[in-house]
Design a protein around this motif. Structure first.
Motif, short mmCIF file in Angstrom:
data_model
loop_
_atom_site.label_atom_id
_atom_site.label_comp_id
_atom_site.label_asym_id
_atom_site.label_seq_id
_atom_site.Cartn_x
_atom_site.Cartn_y
_atom_site.Cartn_z
N GLN A 137 -18.90 -38.79 71.33
CA GLN A 137 -19.20 -37.80 70.30
C GLN A 137 -20.69 -37.47 70.29
OE1 GLN A 137 -17.64 -38.93 66.50
NE2 GLN A 137 -15.50 -38.83 67.18
N THR A 138 -21.51 -38.49 70.45
CA THR A 138 -22.95 -38.27 70.48
C THR A 138 -23.33 -37.32 71.61
OG1 THR A 138 -23.22 -40.54 69.71
CG2 THR A 138 -25.18 -39.41 70.50
N ALA A 139 -22.80 -37.60 72.80
CA ALA A 139 -23.13 -36.74 73.94
C ALA A 139 -22.64 -35.32 73.71
CB ALA A 139 -22.51 -37.32 75.21
N VAL A 140 -21.44 -35.17 73.16
CA VAL A 140 -20.87 -33.83 72.94
C VAL A 140 -21.68 -33.09 71.87
CG1 VAL A 140 -18.88 -32.61 72.02
CG2 VAL A 140 -18.56 -34.38 73.74
N LEU A 141 -21.94 -33.75 70.76
CA LEU A 141 -22.72 -33.11 69.71
C LEU A 141 -24.12 -32.75 70.23
CD1 LEU A 141 -21.81 -35.27 66.58
CD2 LEU A 141 -21.10 -32.94 67.04
N GLY A 142 -24.70 -33.66 70.98
CA GLY A 142 -26.03 -33.41 71.53
C GLY A 142 -26.04 -32.18 72.42
N ALA A 143 -25.07 -32.10 73.32
CA ALA A 143 -25.02 -30.95 74.23
C ALA A 143 -24.80 -29.66 73.44
CB ALA A 143 -23.90 -31.15 75.26
N MET A 193 -20.72 -24.00 73.55
CA MET A 193 -20.04 -23.75 74.84
C MET A 193 -18.60 -24.24 74.82
SD MET A 193 -22.19 -26.47 77.12
CE MET A 193 -23.63 -27.00 76.21
N THR A 194 -17.88 -23.93 75.88
CA THR A 194 -16.47 -24.34 76.00
C THR A 194 -16.39 -25.79 76.48
OG1 THR A 194 -16.27 -23.77 78.32
CG2 THR A 194 -15.95 -21.99 76.73
N GLY A 195 -15.20 -26.35 76.39
CA GLY A 195 -14.99 -27.72 76.84
C GLY A 195 -15.34 -27.90 78.30
N TYR A 196 -14.93 -26.93 79.09
CA TYR A 196 -15.23 -27.00 80.53
C TYR A 196 -16.73 -26.96 80.77
CZ TYR A 196 -14.88 -26.12 85.52
OH TYR A 196 -14.98 -26.21 86.88
N ALA A 197 -17.41 -26.02 80.10
CA ALA A 197 -18.86 -25.89 80.26
C ALA A 197 -19.56 -27.16 79.83
CB ALA A 197 -19.37 -24.70 79.47
N LEU A 198 -19.02 -27.82 78.80
CA LEU A 198 -19.59 -29.09 78.34
C LEU A 198 -19.63 -30.11 79.47
CD1 LEU A 198 -18.18 -29.93 74.82
CD2 LEU A 198 -20.55 -30.08 75.55
N GLY A 230 -10.85 -36.06 79.94
CA GLY A 230 -10.01 -36.93 79.11
C GLY A 230 -10.74 -37.48 77.90
N GLN A 231 -12.06 -37.47 77.94
CA GLN A 231 -12.85 -37.89 76.78
C GLN A 231 -13.29 -36.68 75.96
OE1 GLN A 231 -15.02 -40.13 79.92
NE2 GLN A 231 -15.85 -41.14 78.12
N ILE A 232 -13.68 -35.62 76.67
CA ILE A 232 -14.28 -34.47 75.99
C ILE A 232 -13.28 -33.75 75.09
CG2 ILE A 232 -15.18 -32.14 76.39
CD1 ILE A 232 -16.79 -33.32 78.71
N TYR A 233 -12.08 -33.48 75.57
CA TYR A 233 -11.15 -32.68 74.76
C TYR A 233 -10.70 -33.42 73.52
CZ TYR A 233 -11.26 -29.04 78.24
OH TYR A 233 -11.70 -28.04 79.07
N ALA A 273 -12.35 -35.66 71.98
CA ALA A 273 -13.54 -35.76 71.13
C ALA A 273 -13.77 -34.45 70.37
CB ALA A 273 -14.77 -36.09 71.97
N LEU A 274 -13.61 -33.32 71.08
CA LEU A 274 -13.78 -32.02 70.43
C LEU A 274 -12.76 -31.84 69.31
CD1 LEU A 274 -14.54 -29.64 73.43
CD2 LEU A 274 -16.03 -30.14 71.50
N ALA A 275 -11.51 -32.22 69.58
CA ALA A 275 -10.46 -32.08 68.56
C ALA A 275 -10.81 -32.88 67.31
CB ALA A 275 -9.12 -32.52 69.15
N GLU A 276 -11.26 -34.12 67.54
CA GLU A 276 -11.60 -34.99 66.42
C GLU A 276 -12.81 -34.45 65.65
OE1 GLU A 276 -10.20 -37.28 64.93
OE2 GLU A 276 -11.82 -38.14 63.72
N LEU A 277 -13.82 -33.98 66.39
CA LEU A 277 -15.01 -33.44 65.75
C LEU A 277 -14.67 -32.20 64.93
CD1 LEU A 277 -17.59 -33.84 68.65
CD2 LEU A 277 -17.57 -35.09 66.50
N GLN A 278 -13.74 -31.39 65.45
CA GLN A 278 -13.32 -30.21 64.70
C GLN A 278 -12.60 -30.63 63.41
OE1 GLN A 278 -10.37 -27.79 66.60
NE2 GLN A 278 -10.85 -25.99 65.36
N ARG A 279 -11.71 -31.64 63.55
CA ARG A 279 -11.00 -32.13 62.39
C ARG A 279 -11.96 -32.60 61.30
NH1 ARG A 279 -9.18 -36.12 59.92
NH2 ARG A 279 -10.39 -37.64 61.10
#
Lengths: 203, 203
Positions: free
Chosen positions: A8-14, A20-25, A42-45, A47-53
């Motif tokens: 989550q840290t890496a995704v939020l940081g980026a 950007m999109t999941g792929y671009a991430l 398998g980690q990014i998608y 994580a994105l779903a959870e962060l959105q929730r």
DNA sequence: GAGATTCTATATCTATTAGATATAAGCAGC
DNA sequence: GCTGCTTATATCTAATAGATATAGAATCTC
């Protein structure tokens, strides 16, 4: 800090740099953070779903055909700061080269030298890539981030140069070894004989 | 080389030094290979079962109460050589310190300095441990292995010294940064404002 | 300009893995 | 001699890596 939180840290940081999109991430993480971080789909998608929730990230334009773009919400920026302040998860080392060298007697000095030469070349290549990153970091609108980015590039360079220096010393050490001890490594320890050692009882 | 094979290599390698129980394997790997390798029970026990099935390892004295000791068979020694010759699996980097520094602007220079100082101390500690390993390697009946073991210790020392040198430089760089740019890091980027960036369409 | 073909973006799925937890045996103190 | 602590052993579960499936877009060929 759990592993999911690391992701989550890496995704939020980026996403804090740019929505950007999941792929671009994945691409962004691979190309920019690649020297010290990696994430898979398998980690990014998930994580994105959870962060959105949790309302930390907002999904835009989920057309059928078009991929959705994710962007940080204000709460997401807050959460990023919080996560960055937590202690990092310790790394579990798994260095295949070192494992091979540790049992290097089974392999013989010559095979070990080849492995070390390969490692040296990889370190040289990394050094070259880092030089590119360094000059690329000059451009772009992220002047405030640059000093921090340079810190990570510098760490990579120090590590790579250390690897090269070590490799040179190791190659030299192995040279004296192949000269003296075992001229024919393959023939060295007779295979079938004496493979049963005395048993140490529960040390 | 698959991940399971990596584990098998480590297990066969450790058993090539001395037969032992599953528990002792974990301890041995942790204490001796700890600086560059790690295995958990969840990997070791399945690996031992599979190796036994393949006849590469032999199980002794599985009393009800007493743990069983595993030893290499001749075929196991053979297989170890084979595995060591295969190319190592590339490591996936995951360096929490670097991740934090990369997004260091969110954290502020002072917090970053603390992280780097911690990393420096860890590197110093590793250096001390390696010095112990180095002197310990003098003893014991494994004279033939020692040159290879020293190679891995030396690699650890080079890496640790590089980490220390980097940390010193980084601390200095951050000092000039906190002097000039952002005296009050927490108040730096106003949280709620302008978190919506222009969207880059599929780069 | 239409169809075929390759490439890129996206998402999911499965085998592997980390490490927490359960279980049991020995041992030390009371 | 009993009780609680420590060590040894094994299993189990949630998280992960990365291979693979799918679909749309772009390019090439005729």
């Amino acid at each position: 800090m759990s592993r999911t939180e690391q992701t989550q840290t890496a995704v939020l940081g980026a996403l804090s740099v740019m929505p950007m999109t999941g792929y671009a991430l994945r691409e962004e993480i691979r190309s920019v953070l690649g020297h010290f971080w990696s994430e898979s789909f398998g980690q990014i998608y998930p994580a994105l779903a959870e962060l959105q929730r949790q309302g930390l990230v907002e999904r835009r334009g989920a057309d059928r055909a078009r991929a959705s773009v994710f962007a940080l919400t204000p709460a997401g920026t807050e959460r990023l700061r919080e996560l960055l302040s937590e202690p990092a998860q310790p790394v579990r080392p798994r260095n295949g080269l070192m494992l091979r060298l540790f049992f290097g007697r089974q392999l013989g000095p010559e095979a070990c030298r080849i492995l070390i030469r390969e490692a040296r070349e990889e370190a040289e290549a990394r050094l070259a890539e880092l030089a590119v990153s360094r000059s690329e970091s000059q451009e772009g609108p992220h002047a405030q981030d640059r000093p921090y980015w340079l810190l990570t590039i510098s760490a990579g360079e120090h590590a790579a140069r250390a690897a090269i220096a070590w490799a040179d010393g190791a190659l030299e050490a192995l040279e004296t070894l192949s000269d003296s001890a075992a001229p024919h490594p393959a023939a060295e320890p007779p295979v079938g004989s004496k493979t049963v050692h005395p048993v140490r009882e529960h040390p």
